[in-house]
Design a protein around this motif. Structure first.
Motif, PDB file in Angstrom:
ATOM      1  N   ALA A   2      93.657 124.107  51.705  1.00 29.77           N
ATOM      2  CA  ALA A   2      94.993 124.225  51.123  1.00 29.77           C
ATOM      3  C   ALA A   2      95.821 122.968  51.332  1.00 29.77           C
ATOM      4  CB  ALA A   2      95.713 125.424  51.725  1.00 29.77           C
ATOM      5  N   ALA A   3      95.507 122.179  52.343  1.00 28.45           N
ATOM      6  CA  ALA A   3      96.284 120.974  52.637  1.00 28.45           C
ATOM      7  C   ALA A   3      96.245 119.968  51.503  1.00 28.45           C
ATOM      8  CB  ALA A   3      95.771 120.332  53.926  1.00 28.45           C
ATOM      9  N   TYR A   4      95.248 120.004  50.672  1.00 31.45           N
ATOM     10  CA  TYR A   4      95.167 119.020  49.595  1.00 31.45           C
ATOM     11  C   TYR A   4      95.069 119.678  48.217  1.00 31.45           C
ATOM     12  CZ  TYR A   4      90.188 119.979  49.911  1.00 31.45           C
ATOM     13  OH  TYR A   4      88.985 120.598  49.941  1.00 31.45           O
ATOM     14  N   VAL A  50      79.629 109.530  50.947  1.00 32.42           N
ATOM     15  CA  VAL A  50      81.059 109.212  50.842  1.00 32.42           C
ATOM     16  C   VAL A  50      81.889 110.365  51.404  1.00 32.42           C
ATOM     17  CG1 VAL A  50      82.971 108.727  49.263  1.00 32.42           C
ATOM     18  CG2 VAL A  50      80.761 107.600  48.928  1.00 32.42           C
ATOM     19  N   GLY A  51      81.514 111.589  51.072  1.00 34.04           N
ATOM     20  CA  GLY A  51      82.214 112.754  51.619  1.00 34.04           C
ATOM     21  C   GLY A  51      82.169 112.774  53.136  1.00 34.04           C
ATOM     22  N   HIS A  52      81.014 112.472  53.683  1.00 40.49           N
ATOM     23  CA  HIS A  52      80.856 112.424  55.143  1.00 40.49           C
ATOM     24  C   HIS A  52      81.766 111.359  55.752  1.00 40.49           C
ATOM     25  CE1 HIS A  52      78.811 112.847  58.989  1.00 40.49           C
ATOM     26  NE2 HIS A  52      78.806 111.524  59.050  1.00 40.49           N
ATOM     27  N   ASN A  53      81.805 110.189  55.135  1.00 40.16           N
ATOM     28  CA  ASN A  53      82.670 109.113  55.632  1.00 40.16           C
ATOM     29  C   ASN A  53      84.141 109.507  55.562  1.00 40.16           C
ATOM     30  OD1 ASN A  53      80.403 107.553  56.086  1.00 40.16           O
ATOM     31  ND2 ASN A  53      80.643 106.334  54.240  1.00 40.16           N
ATOM     32  N   LEU A  54      84.546 110.125  54.463  1.00 38.54           N
ATOM     33  CA  LEU A  54      85.924 110.589  54.332  1.00 38.54           C
ATOM     34  C   LEU A  54      86.254 111.621  55.405  1.00 38.54           C
ATOM     35  CD1 LEU A  54      86.127 110.990  50.453  1.00 38.54           C
ATOM     36  CD2 LEU A  54      87.300 109.259  51.829  1.00 38.54           C
ATOM     37  N   ASP A  68      89.513 117.071  55.179  1.00 40.54           N
ATOM     38  CA  ASP A  68      89.150 118.368  54.589  1.00 40.54           C
ATOM     39  C   ASP A  68      88.432 118.192  53.250  1.00 40.54           C
ATOM     40  OD1 ASP A  68      90.408 119.544  56.755  1.00 40.54           O
ATOM     41  OD2 ASP A  68      92.216 120.088  55.631  1.00 40.54           O
ATOM     42  N   CYS A  69      88.940 117.294  52.441  1.00 39.79           N
ATOM     43  CA  CYS A  69      88.327 117.048  51.138  1.00 39.79           C
ATOM     44  C   CYS A  69      86.926 116.472  51.311  1.00 39.79           C
ATOM     45  CB  CYS A  69      89.208 116.121  50.306  1.00 39.79           C
ATOM     46  SG  CYS A  69      88.719 116.032  48.571  1.00 39.79           S
ATOM     47  N   GLY A  70      86.762 115.557  52.262  1.00 44.25           N
ATOM     48  CA  GLY A  70      85.448 114.986  52.533  1.00 44.25           C
ATOM     49  C   GLY A  70      84.436 116.054  52.915  1.00 44.25           C
ATOM     50  N   ARG A  71      84.852 116.970  53.766  1.00 44.95           N
ATOM     51  CA  ARG A  71      83.960 118.073  54.165  1.00 44.95           C
ATOM     52  C   ARG A  71      83.584 118.936  52.968  1.00 44.95           C
ATOM     53  NH1 ARG A  71      87.491 119.331  59.438  1.00 44.95           N
ATOM     54  NH2 ARG A  71      86.536 117.786  60.815  1.00 44.95           N
ATOM     55  N   SER A  72      84.583 119.200  52.116  1.00 43.19           N
ATOM     56  CA  SER A  72      84.315 120.007  50.920  1.00 43.19           C
ATOM     57  C   SER A  72      83.378 119.282  49.960  1.00 43.19           C
ATOM     58  CB  SER A  72      85.627 120.361  50.217  1.00 43.19           C
ATOM     59  OG  SER A  72      86.412 121.196  51.042  1.00 43.19           O
ATOM     60  N   LEU A  73      83.550 117.973  49.836  1.00 42.92           N
ATOM     61  CA  LEU A  73      82.645 117.179  49.001  1.00 42.92           C
ATOM     62  C   LEU A  73      81.217 117.254  49.535  1.00 42.92           C
ATOM     63  CD1 LEU A  73      84.911 114.075  48.402  1.00 42.92           C
ATOM     64  CD2 LEU A  73      83.890 115.455  46.575  1.00 42.92           C
ATOM     65  N   GLU A  74      81.065 117.139  50.837  1.00 45.64           N
ATOM     66  CA  GLU A  74      79.730 117.250  51.443  1.00 45.64           C
ATOM     67  C   GLU A  74      79.092 118.594  51.108  1.00 45.64           C
ATOM     68  OE1 GLU A  74      78.602 115.405  55.480  1.00 45.64           O
ATOM     69  OE2 GLU A  74      80.718 115.983  55.687  1.00 45.64           O
ATOM     70  N   ARG A  75      79.857 119.667  51.308  1.00 44.31           N
ATOM     71  CA  ARG A  75      79.321 121.008  51.038  1.00 44.31           C
ATOM     72  C   ARG A  75      78.938 121.175  49.572  1.00 44.31           C
ATOM     73  NH1 ARG A  75      83.289 122.543  54.753  1.00 44.31           N
ATOM     74  NH2 ARG A  75      84.777 122.988  53.092  1.00 44.31           N
ATOM     75  N   ALA A  76      79.812 120.731  48.682  1.00 44.30           N
ATOM     76  CA  ALA A  76      79.535 120.881  47.244  1.00 44.30           C
ATOM     77  C   ALA A  76      78.335 120.039  46.823  1.00 44.30           C
ATOM     78  CB  ALA A  76      80.768 120.518  46.426  1.00 44.30           C
ATOM     79  N   ALA A  77      78.182 118.863  47.418  1.00 42.55           N
ATOM     80  CA  ALA A  77      77.021 118.022  47.099  1.00 42.55           C
ATOM     81  C   ALA A  77      75.738 118.691  47.580  1.00 42.55           C
ATOM     82  CB  ALA A  77      77.179 116.641  47.721  1.00 42.55           C
TER      83      ALA A  77
END
Length: 105
Positions: A2-4, A50-54, A68-77
């Motif tokens: 929710a933060a982003y 990139v998600g991991h780095n973020l 938070d977005c980086g973690r979500s990117l990792e999961r979605a990838a």
């Protein structure tokens, strides 16, 4: 998450990091470009990296929403969810463009 995911983005950053923030944000814009190209090529390994780095650097600089977005990117990838990746990249891009940075001692 929710933060982003809504307007009115605010990040609280330590004043000691102020000189680093312009380059930090510029590099996040480059990350968005990298993510878009990688997604277009179905290069999920790059998206995950990139998600991991973020995820690792966002909170360090005072931007937990980037983490938070980086973690979500990792999961979605990992799930090969292209629609979610596209959405997250757009959210990240919007966040970077609109975040209000407030410096604290």
């Amino acid at each position: 998450m929710a933060a982003y995911s809504r307007p009115g983005y605010v990040a609280t950053v330590r004043q000691a990091l102020a000189s680093l923030i312009p380059l930090f944000m510029e590099n996040r814009q480059l990350d968005v470009q990298t993510l878009r190209v990688a997604l277009a090529k179905h290069d999920l390994a790059t998206v995950r990296r990139v998600g991991h780095n973020l995820a690792g650097m966002g909170s360090t600089f005072g931007f937990p929403a980037i983490t938070d977005c980086g973690r979500s990117l990792e999961r979605a990838a990992k799930a090969s969810d292209a629609a979610e990746l596209s959405r997250l990249i757009s959210v990240l891009e919007d966040y970077i463009a609109r975040v209000e940075i407030r410096y604290i001692p």
